[in-house]
Design a protein around this motif. Structure first.
Motif, PDB file in Angstrom:
ATOM      1  N   THR A 114       0.842  -1.178   0.000  1.00 38.67           N
ATOM      2  CA  THR A 114       0.000   0.000   0.000  1.00 38.67           C
ATOM      3  C   THR A 114       0.889   1.244   0.000  1.00 38.67           C
ATOM      4  N   ARG A 115       0.277   2.388  -0.266  1.00 42.27           N
ATOM      5  CA  ARG A 115       1.034   3.650  -0.206  1.00 42.27           C
ATOM      6  C   ARG A 115       1.680   3.826   1.165  1.00 42.27           C
ATOM      7  N   THR A 116       0.934   3.529   2.234  1.00 42.57           N
ATOM      8  CA  THR A 116       1.475   3.699   3.588  1.00 42.57           C
ATOM      9  C   THR A 116       2.683   2.812   3.806  1.00 42.57           C
ATOM     10  N   ARG A 117       2.586   1.567   3.400  1.00 38.06           N
ATOM     11  CA  ARG A 117       3.708   0.658   3.622  1.00 38.06           C
ATOM     12  C   ARG A 117       4.916   1.053   2.775  1.00 38.06           C
ATOM     13  N   ILE A 118       4.673   1.507   1.555  1.00 44.09           N
ATOM     14  CA  ILE A 118       5.778   1.913   0.693  1.00 44.09           C
ATOM     15  C   ILE A 118       6.493   3.130   1.277  1.00 44.09           C
ATOM     16  N   LEU A 122      10.269   3.571   2.241  1.00 46.56           N
ATOM     17  CA  LEU A 122      11.021   4.624   1.565  1.00 46.56           C
ATOM     18  C   LEU A 122      10.653   5.975   2.187  1.00 46.56           C
ATOM     19  N   PRO A 123      11.074   6.217   3.436  1.00 45.32           N
ATOM     20  CA  PRO A 123      10.605   7.415   4.150  1.00 45.32           C
ATOM     21  C   PRO A 123      11.001   8.727   3.496  1.00 45.32           C
ATOM     22  N   ARG A 124      12.088   8.739   2.726  1.00 45.37           N
ATOM     23  CA  ARG A 124      12.484   9.980   2.068  1.00 45.37           C
ATOM     24  C   ARG A 124      11.401  10.461   1.109  1.00 45.37           C
ATOM     25  N   LEU A 125      10.702   9.519   0.469  1.00 51.70           N
ATOM     26  CA  LEU A 125       9.616   9.926  -0.428  1.00 51.70           C
ATOM     27  C   LEU A 125       8.499  10.614   0.341  1.00 51.70           C
ATOM     28  N   GLY A 126       8.245  10.149   1.562  1.00 50.99           N
ATOM     29  CA  GLY A 126       7.220  10.793   2.380  1.00 50.99           C
ATOM     30  C   GLY A 126       7.560  12.228   2.704  1.00 50.99           C
ATOM     31  N   GLU A 127       8.850  12.525   2.781  1.00 52.91           N
ATOM     32  CA  GLU A 127       9.293  13.890   3.049  1.00 52.91           C
ATOM     33  C   GLU A 127       9.235  14.761   1.799  1.00 52.91           C
ATOM     34  N   ARG A 128       9.113  14.139   0.646  1.00 51.17           N
ATOM     35  CA  ARG A 128       9.210  14.872  -0.629  1.00 51.17           C
ATOM     36  C   ARG A 128       7.908  14.807  -1.433  1.00 51.17           C
ATOM     37  N   LEU A 129       6.805  14.525  -0.775  1.00 48.24           N
ATOM     38  CA  LEU A 129       5.545  14.313  -1.496  1.00 48.24           C
ATOM     39  C   LEU A 129       5.146  15.501  -2.360  1.00 48.24           C
ATOM     40  N   ILE A 146      10.821   2.747  -8.015  1.00 50.16           N
ATOM     41  CA  ILE A 146      10.542   1.484  -7.323  1.00 50.16           C
ATOM     42  C   ILE A 146       9.162   1.535  -6.675  1.00 50.16           C
ATOM     43  N   ALA A 147       8.837   2.668  -6.037  1.00 50.31           N
ATOM     44  CA  ALA A 147       7.535   2.809  -5.385  1.00 50.31           C
ATOM     45  C   ALA A 147       6.397   2.645  -6.383  1.00 50.31           C
ATOM     46  N   ARG A 148       6.528   3.264  -7.565  1.00 54.56           N
ATOM     47  CA  ARG A 148       5.486   3.139  -8.594  1.00 54.56           C
ATOM     48  C   ARG A 148       5.251   1.677  -8.948  1.00 54.56           C
ATOM     49  N   ALA A 149       6.344   0.934  -9.105  1.00 57.14           N
ATOM     50  CA  ALA A 149       6.216  -0.470  -9.479  1.00 57.14           C
ATOM     51  C   ALA A 149       5.551  -1.280  -8.372  1.00 57.14           C
TER      52      ALA A 149
END
Length: 236
Positions: A114-118, A122-129, A146-149
């Motif tokens: 899920t988006r939450t688990r990804i 990959l916490p850096r993506l959460g900081e860069r939303l 990788i997250a998209r896949a």
């Protein structure tokens, strides 16, 4: 164990030219296999043919017994295959959040990613939303690819040169992500020039020359045989 992903006699190429000359490959469920080879031997063509971007001339590609050779890209994706392409190919004007929204399935898809688990992985993506694709570093773009896949909850993940252009510390992070994904049961085929990354994450290597697999070995065995690495890859 029965192969989960299998290729037999796979031939393909471009505009009538032959690049893959007869690839045979078996990958067991949940395994990571690294496909190695010098530039120009057909590694990216192999990934493109499996994903349906290039139509095969002949041969078989099966996923859990289902034939997917020559199918449309969307059919292959729905069968459970996802690709992280070489060069990452993020959309410059879209934010990270928009990339993830586009990649999310339009219907509820069973699976752990899920988006939450990804974003936990990959916490850096959460900081860069809120940042656009062209505002991300190369490493952040790779994590986004990788997250998209993963959002499609594939059963087979294809990665094409994920270390390309990345600093060693970021390459190590990519390796950690690949290991974590495989630990959750996903089957992974990794095309990679970075031998250190390949040997650190995969259980098996498959070496390509002139459009076909010419050598298969356990990573530990391949790492212990510098003569094979020199003969097949030109590296120590």
């Amino acid at each position: 164990m029965k192969p989960y992903f299998q290729m037999r006699g796979l031939r393909s190429g471009y505009a009538g030219g032959v690049v893959l000359t007869g690839v045979d490959l078996d990958v067991e469920p949940g395994a990571i296999v690294a496909v190695l080879g010098r530039n120009g031997v057909g590694k990216t063509t192999l990934i493109s043919t499996v994903m349906g971007f290039v139509r095969p001339y002949e041969g078989s590609i099966t996923l859990d017994g289902r034939e997917i050779a020559g199918a449309r890209v969307d059919v292959i994706a729905r069968a459970g295959v996802a690709v992280v392409p070489q060069g990452r190919r993020v959309f410059a004007p879209l934010t990270v959040a928009e990339h993830l929204a586009i990649a999310a399935p339009r219907r509820t898809a069973p699976g752990p990613w899920t988006r939450t688990r990804i974003l936990d992985l990959l916490p850096r993506l959460g900081e860069r939303l809120g940042h656009r694709g062209d505002e991300l570093s190369g490493g952040e773009q790779q994590m986004l690819a990788i997250a998209r896949a993963l959002l499609g909850n594939p059963r087979l993940l294809l990665l094409d040169e994920p270390s390309d252009g990345l600093a060693p510390a970021i390459v190590a992070q990519v390796g950690e992500v690949i290991r974590e994904v495989a630990a959750q049961g996903m089957t992974v085929v990794l095309v990679e020039q970075n031998l250190g990354l390949a040997l650190s994450v995969a259980e098996q290597v498959a070496v390509m020359q002139k459009g076909c697999i010419v050598h298969r070995a356990a990573c530990a065995e391949f790492a212990a045989r510098p003569e094979d690495r020199r003969r097949l890859l030109g590296v120590d």
